[in-house]
Write an enzyme that holds these catalytic residues in place. Structure first.
Site, mmCIF file in Angstrom:
data_model
loop_
_atom_site.group_PDB
_atom_site.id
_atom_site.type_symbol
_atom_site.label_atom_id
_atom_site.label_comp_id
_atom_site.label_asym_id
_atom_site.label_seq_id
_atom_site.Cartn_x
_atom_site.Cartn_y
_atom_site.Cartn_z
ATOM 1 N N LYS B 79 0.855 -1.195 0.000
ATOM 2 C CA LYS B 79 0.000 0.000 0.000
ATOM 3 C C LYS B 79 0.887 1.240 0.000
ATOM 4 O O LYS B 79 1.923 1.268 0.678
ATOM 5 C CB LYS B 79 -0.903 -0.016 1.234
ATOM 6 N N SER B 154 -9.816 2.056 2.623
ATOM 7 C CA SER B 154 -8.874 2.795 1.795
ATOM 8 C C SER B 154 -7.856 1.911 1.084
ATOM 9 O O SER B 154 -7.261 2.328 0.098
ATOM 10 C CB SER B 154 -8.120 3.826 2.647
ATOM 11 N N SER B 178 -10.038 -0.131 6.904
ATOM 12 C CA SER B 178 -9.418 0.018 5.583
ATOM 13 C C SER B 178 -8.744 -1.226 5.014
ATOM 14 O O SER B 178 -8.388 -1.241 3.836
ATOM 15 C CB SER B 178 -8.390 1.160 5.617
#
Lengths: 479, 488, 94
Positions: B79, B154, B178
């Site tokens: 990420k 997210s 997330s």
């Protein structure tokens, strides 16, 4: 009404940089100076993703300071974030302590003309220092150096107990001396490792309410602090006398113009939005830990003073002056240990060394020679190797170009003449050349002896042993 | 079967049996990325060239016997809020468009020490604020099950890349759901560890007291394997816990007999889509069939936990994001005459709308006069929520809930009302408030063919129980029969 | 206790953010909505409850006072929008 009708009320916020090896939240060195941004890492530069880890020595040093200033040590404490934007503050928040400082409710005792006075301390807390802004060569921009960012500080906040610039100076000197003794800060004002912000207000004598206060920053010597207070008190009295009102504001002292200036735009309302730093854990102090620190605390000035008076037999005044600074006191103890003549060492410090410091505008921590060198100097006098007038010259040398006094004496050829034959030769020569004085002496004018001795000293460039000279002149004159 | 279709543990087996090489595996993924990335847009930065180089050198090291880690040569996606030295870390923000971290996050050190191969940095909502990855400054990632839909967020890029087989597994971060919510939207396994189990050093902070890094994987075994790799005390993060390291693969036991599972009724209310609700109730039934005890329970503070979450998360974020000031790194406005201009214009132009909204909100709840009513009160409610969880875990081993009230929705149809959007986090945020571990496991597809995930919530350090239950479910069901269709 | 327009402007200033007229209106609307919801925390009885500080109950995690030099200024400055003489450059600050 005049200045005499007013009372000045002051409280101090003193910031002292702690003399830990590393910064408060990262492992960068705290060393002063260095090429810009070389004592930095991703943490103290606030790179995204980095986290603070608290230096254990910072907690220990703050507690030492708390104990030495008679504070209560908190059982529970924490770190808080103080949020504001400034280029020297890379995270846009300063990690400080808000409502749970490590130390609270202490006091420091100072000497005033009216006797001893306790100045109460509100609190001592730990926080990080900010970086520095430099100006570029052409004056078009500012340059950010973060070497100092993250250097550990304690902030010592006093109650508004101070009433004159003199008291402020004594309080600061006392605080500085305590911090030096317990070895938590080197308190070098010239390097900014000890800084004081002064809150000043004035009120009519006899009034019970405090006046509106202003906060003054940017004073970097005792002298400028005293000047700033005098200026600001006069300014406030002036404003009030002219029917004006004092505005609560932060002022910057400008040493060159000798004036204070408002620091911030009034538009910029400050709201620091303090909250507990979620990156750091709670601090809990056990009684055992605090006791351990208390037990290992170095001897404080009060105790040394007592010892000097009771064991060495120094007058209180001398003991006071010697213990006012750790550096003087250590110099005294170190030199005494070498020459075993503490009274002589004390005399040297009280008179000639103090005079040199004043003339050279130096603080005791800036004394360039060692206690051993001073001790050896006293040994040379005691052994008769040099006279005390030569010793004064050696002391000047120690300030200019410190090395072992014996070496100075040898290089300069200042060794005292104690050889009887050599001295007799000089005495006879002086008597020969000063028949008038000889006659004067014989006619009962004792003063003439002094003149003759002086002439002999001149002849030997001060190196003749004055005792022997005296004795030998008397012998010759009384023949 | 193509190499890219395998799980990480299957790749490890193949490497161990010398049935394939690290280079072949890496090439297989690069081919897959070349094929699917244009549709899915999961990556912010691709590092396929470096990956191929690294694969060759790791292959050589393995052959020479210099490296014998089972993780060696396994590709991974990261990420884009996890700092990687030498490779951009953007947080999907204009603010960090060109930012290259001068250091590696602690999890990256672990990954690099094992000679794993990073394929690239994955898309996300800007600074991890959002739940659809539509708040990325750079691109909108698509859901591999239906390219018209969002992957969740997210960590949407991470979940989509795993679902699309562009990486065998990925790291995400979870502040209020997330990792779990996009995993549920994309039909993969996502685990948020107990707060403090994984070092946050190098994770660009959103909300420091809530953030955790965790694995997003194709199955439960991989979840345990990747968790093994990233956990461990880190002296650079004081909130990381100094506890003995565990081998989570030991928890992969196909047995839930005697396990007590609570079903908090507040997670099955009106806001939950009926198809989702039914799927979770089916999971509950399945657990009973497999020998666990399932019982309805109550967690009354659930609604308050959400309000608490937004107060705390935004407050911390408002402070954490102060450092983006256009001075040392990051975006600097072109329009400035003085310092104030640099601050205001850089931040106003560099941050997106949602990030600014949360900074505003966080600044407000911390500001003078409101601190006690919002932030301080929220921290007290946080204690109440923790106590409530303690009470539940004195009775149950695990809690079972939906991961998200709905399945993935169409891109661009997210509510324009921020509050409505926040309310969708209702199922996941309590876990972060409590610092507990949570996990989303795929269990069904809805009538539109979109995946549904269930959430298991464990007690502190209850990862093993959670993994065991998830593993047992996985072994006794067959979600894998469903495959992403890349429907256009 | 509804948030006011003036407060929005004040908060934006504290956060160093710029809002256009339209954004102020929109922010005001959204913030009212969100704060109204956030206010529900005040319905929870928290008498005799301590506020949490962070997610863990741990305390006293410290670092030894030992120097580790990072030693690479160039990389620390490599992301700077503007630099001079090894420092970050900004417009003149008095």
């Amino acid at each position: 009404m005049s200045r005499e009708d007013y009372e000045i009320v002051m409280g101090l916020e003193v910031h002292a940089e702690l003399s830990t090896k590393t910064k408060i939240f990262c492992s960068c060195p705290t060393e002063f100076g260095g090429e810009p941004n070389t004592h930095c890492c991703p943490i103290c530069m606030a790179m995204p993703g980095t986290l603070p880890v608290l230096n254990e020595k910072v907690v220990e040093y703050a507690i030492k300071a708390g104990i030495a200033t008679n504070c209560e040590i908190a059982k529970n404490s924490k770190n808080d974030r103080k949020n504001y934007f400034y280029p020297d503050l890379p995270k846009a928040y300063q990690i400080s302590q808000y409502d749970m400082p490590l130390c609270e409710r202490g006091y420091v005792e100072i000497e005033t003309e009216e006797g001893k006075k306790k100045i109460r301390l509100t609190r001592i807390h730990i926080e990080e220092d900010a970086g520095k802004l430099n100006h570029d060569e052409y004056g078009r921009g500012s340059l950010v150096d973060l070497n100092r960012a993250g250097v550990p500080l304690i902030e010592i906040v006093s109650e508004p107990d101070l009433r004159s610039s003199k008291e402020v100076e004594s309080y600061l000197r006392k605080l500085k001396s305590i911090l030096e003794y317990i070895e938590v800060s080197d308190c070098k004002m010239q390097e900014g490792s000890l800084r004081a912000d002064v809150n000043v207000s004035v009120r009519k004598k006899g009034a019970t309410e405090y006046g509106t206060r202003t906060e003054m920053k940017n004073m970097n010597s005792f002298r400028s602090i005293v000047r700033a207070i005098e200026y600001e008190a006069d300014r406030q009295i002036d404003v009030i006398e002219n029917g004006g009102k004092i505005e609560q504001e932060t002022l910057r002292w400008d040493d060159v113009s000798g004036r204070t200036f408002p620091m911030r735009d009034k538009e910029d309302a400050q709201d620091y939005r303090y909250f507990p730093d979620p990156d750091l854990l709670a601090i809990k102090m056990s009684d055992e830990y605090v006791e351990e620190i208390r037990r290992n605390l170095p001897e404080l000035p009060e105790s040394r003073k007592k010892r000097y008076i009771e064991e060495i037999g120094l007058p209180e005044y001398d003991a006071n002056l010697l213990t006012a600074s750790k550096y003087l006191s250590n110099l005294f103890e170190g030199a005494s240990a070498i020459c075993n003549n503490p009274k002589a060492v004390s005399n040297w410090i009280m008179t000639d060394i103090t005079k040199e410091l004043n003339e050279r505008e130096l603080e005791p921590d800036q004394i360039p020679f060692t206690a051993e060198q001073l001790g050896n100097l006293v040994v040379l006098i005691d052994k008769g190797t040099i006279s005390s007038s030569i010793a004064k010259k050696v002391l000047v040398e120690l300030f200019e170009n410190p090395k072992d006094p014996m070496k100075i004496v040898e290089e300069k050829g200042w060794i005292q003449i104690s050889d009887e034959g050599a001295i007799k030769e000089v005495v006879l020569k002086v008597l020969e050349n000063n028949q008038q004085s000889v006659a004067d002496y014989k006619a009962g004018k004792d003063k003439a002896l002094g003149f003759l001795v002086g002439q002999a000293m001149k002849e030997t460039k001060g190196k003749a042993n004055p005792g022997m000279l005296n004795k030998m002149f008397l012998e010759e004159l009384n023949k | 079967m193509e190499l890219y279709e395998l799980t990480a543990h299957e790749l490890m087996d193949k490497l161990n049996n010398k049935e394939t090489t690290i280079t072949d595996i890496t090439k297989s993924y690069i081919d897959r990325i070349n094929d699917k990335e244009k549709d899915v847009e999961a990556f912010v930065t691709l590092t396929t060239e470096q990956a191929l180089e690294k694969a060759k050198s790791v292959q050589e090291k393995v052959e020479k016997g210099e490296v014998n880690s089972k993780y060696a040569g396994i590709p991974i996606g990261i990420k884009d809020n996890i700092c990687t030295k030498g490779v951009k870390t953007t947080c999907a923000s204009r603010m960090l468009e060109n930012f290259v971290a001068p250091y590696d996050a602690t999890v990256m050190n672990k990954i690099n020490d094992e000679n794993m191969i990073m394929l690239g940095k994955l898309n996300m909502d800007e600074f991890a604020m959002g739940a659809s990855t539509e708040y990325s400054y750079f691109k909108k990632t698509k859901n591999p099950w239906d390219l018209n839909r969002v992957p969740g967020g997210s960590s949407g890029g991470s979940a989509a890349a795993v679902a699309a087989n562009m990486v065998p597994w990925a790291l995400g971060s979870d502040t209020g759901g997330s990792i779990r919510q996009p995993s549920s939207f994309c039909g993969v396994v996502g685990l948020k560890p107990t707060y403090g189990l994984v070092s946050r050093y190098g994770l660009v902070a959103f909300a420091s007291s809530l953030d955790q890094i965790g694995p997003i994987t194709k199955d439960v075994t991989d979840s345990a394997l990747l968790l093994n790799l990233i956990t461990g005390h880190d002296e650079k993060d004081t909130t990381s816990l100094d506890i003995e390291k565990k081998d989570y693969t030991k928890a992969l036991v196909n047995d839930v007999k005697g396990l007590k599972i609570g079903l908090p009724k507040e997670y099955f209310g009106d806001g939950i889509n009926p198809e989702v609700k039914q799927a979770i109730l089916d999971v509950a039934k399945k657990y009973e069939e497999m020998g666990a005890t399932v019982e309805e329970c109550s967690m009354e503070v659930t609604d308050y936990a959400l309000a608490t979450y937004y107060i705390i998360a935004c407050a911390e974020a408002s402070s954490n994001l102060g450092r983006f000031d256009g001075i040392r790194y990051g975006y600097r406005t072109k329009e400035y005459k003085n310092l104030k201009d640099i601050y205001i214009n850089s931040r106003s132009e560099g941050f997106g709308e949602e990030v600014k909204r949360r900074i505003m909100l966080g600044t407000y709840v911390l500001s003078s006069g409101y601190y006690d009513a919002y932030y301080k009160k929220a921290q007290k409610v946080r204690t109440v929520v923790k106590n409530e969880f303690d009470r539940l875990f004195s009775k149950y081993d695990l809690l079972l809930t939906p991961t998200s009230p709905t399945v993935s929705f169409n891109i661009g149809t997210r509510s324009n009302n921020p509050l409505e959007m926040y309310l969708a986090d209702i199922c996941t945020v309590s876990v972060n408030i409590g610092g507990l571990p949570g996990m989303s496991v795929p269990c069904a597809v809805d009538s539109q063919g979109m995946p549904i995930g269930f959430q298991l919530i464990g007690n502190h350090f209850g990862e093993e129980t959670m993994l065991r239950a998830a593993y047992t479910y996985e072994q006794n069901t067959n979600f894998k029969a469903n495959k992403p269709t890349f429907k256009k | 206790m509804d948030i006011s327009r003036e407060e929005i402007i004040h908060i934006a200033k504290l956060a160093n953010l710029k809002l256009t007229e339209a954004e102020i209106e929109k922010t005001l609307f959204n913030m009212k909505d969100i704060l109204n919801f956030a206010n529900t925390v005040n319905k929870v009885n928290t008498d005799n409850v301590y506020e949490s500080i962070g997610a863990t109950q741990n305390y006293n995690v410290f670092r030894k006072d030992e120097i580790k030099e990072f030693g690479d200024r160039d990389i620390l400055l490599s992301n700077a929008p503007e630099q001079e003489d090894g420092m970050f450059k900004i417009p003149k600050v008095i």
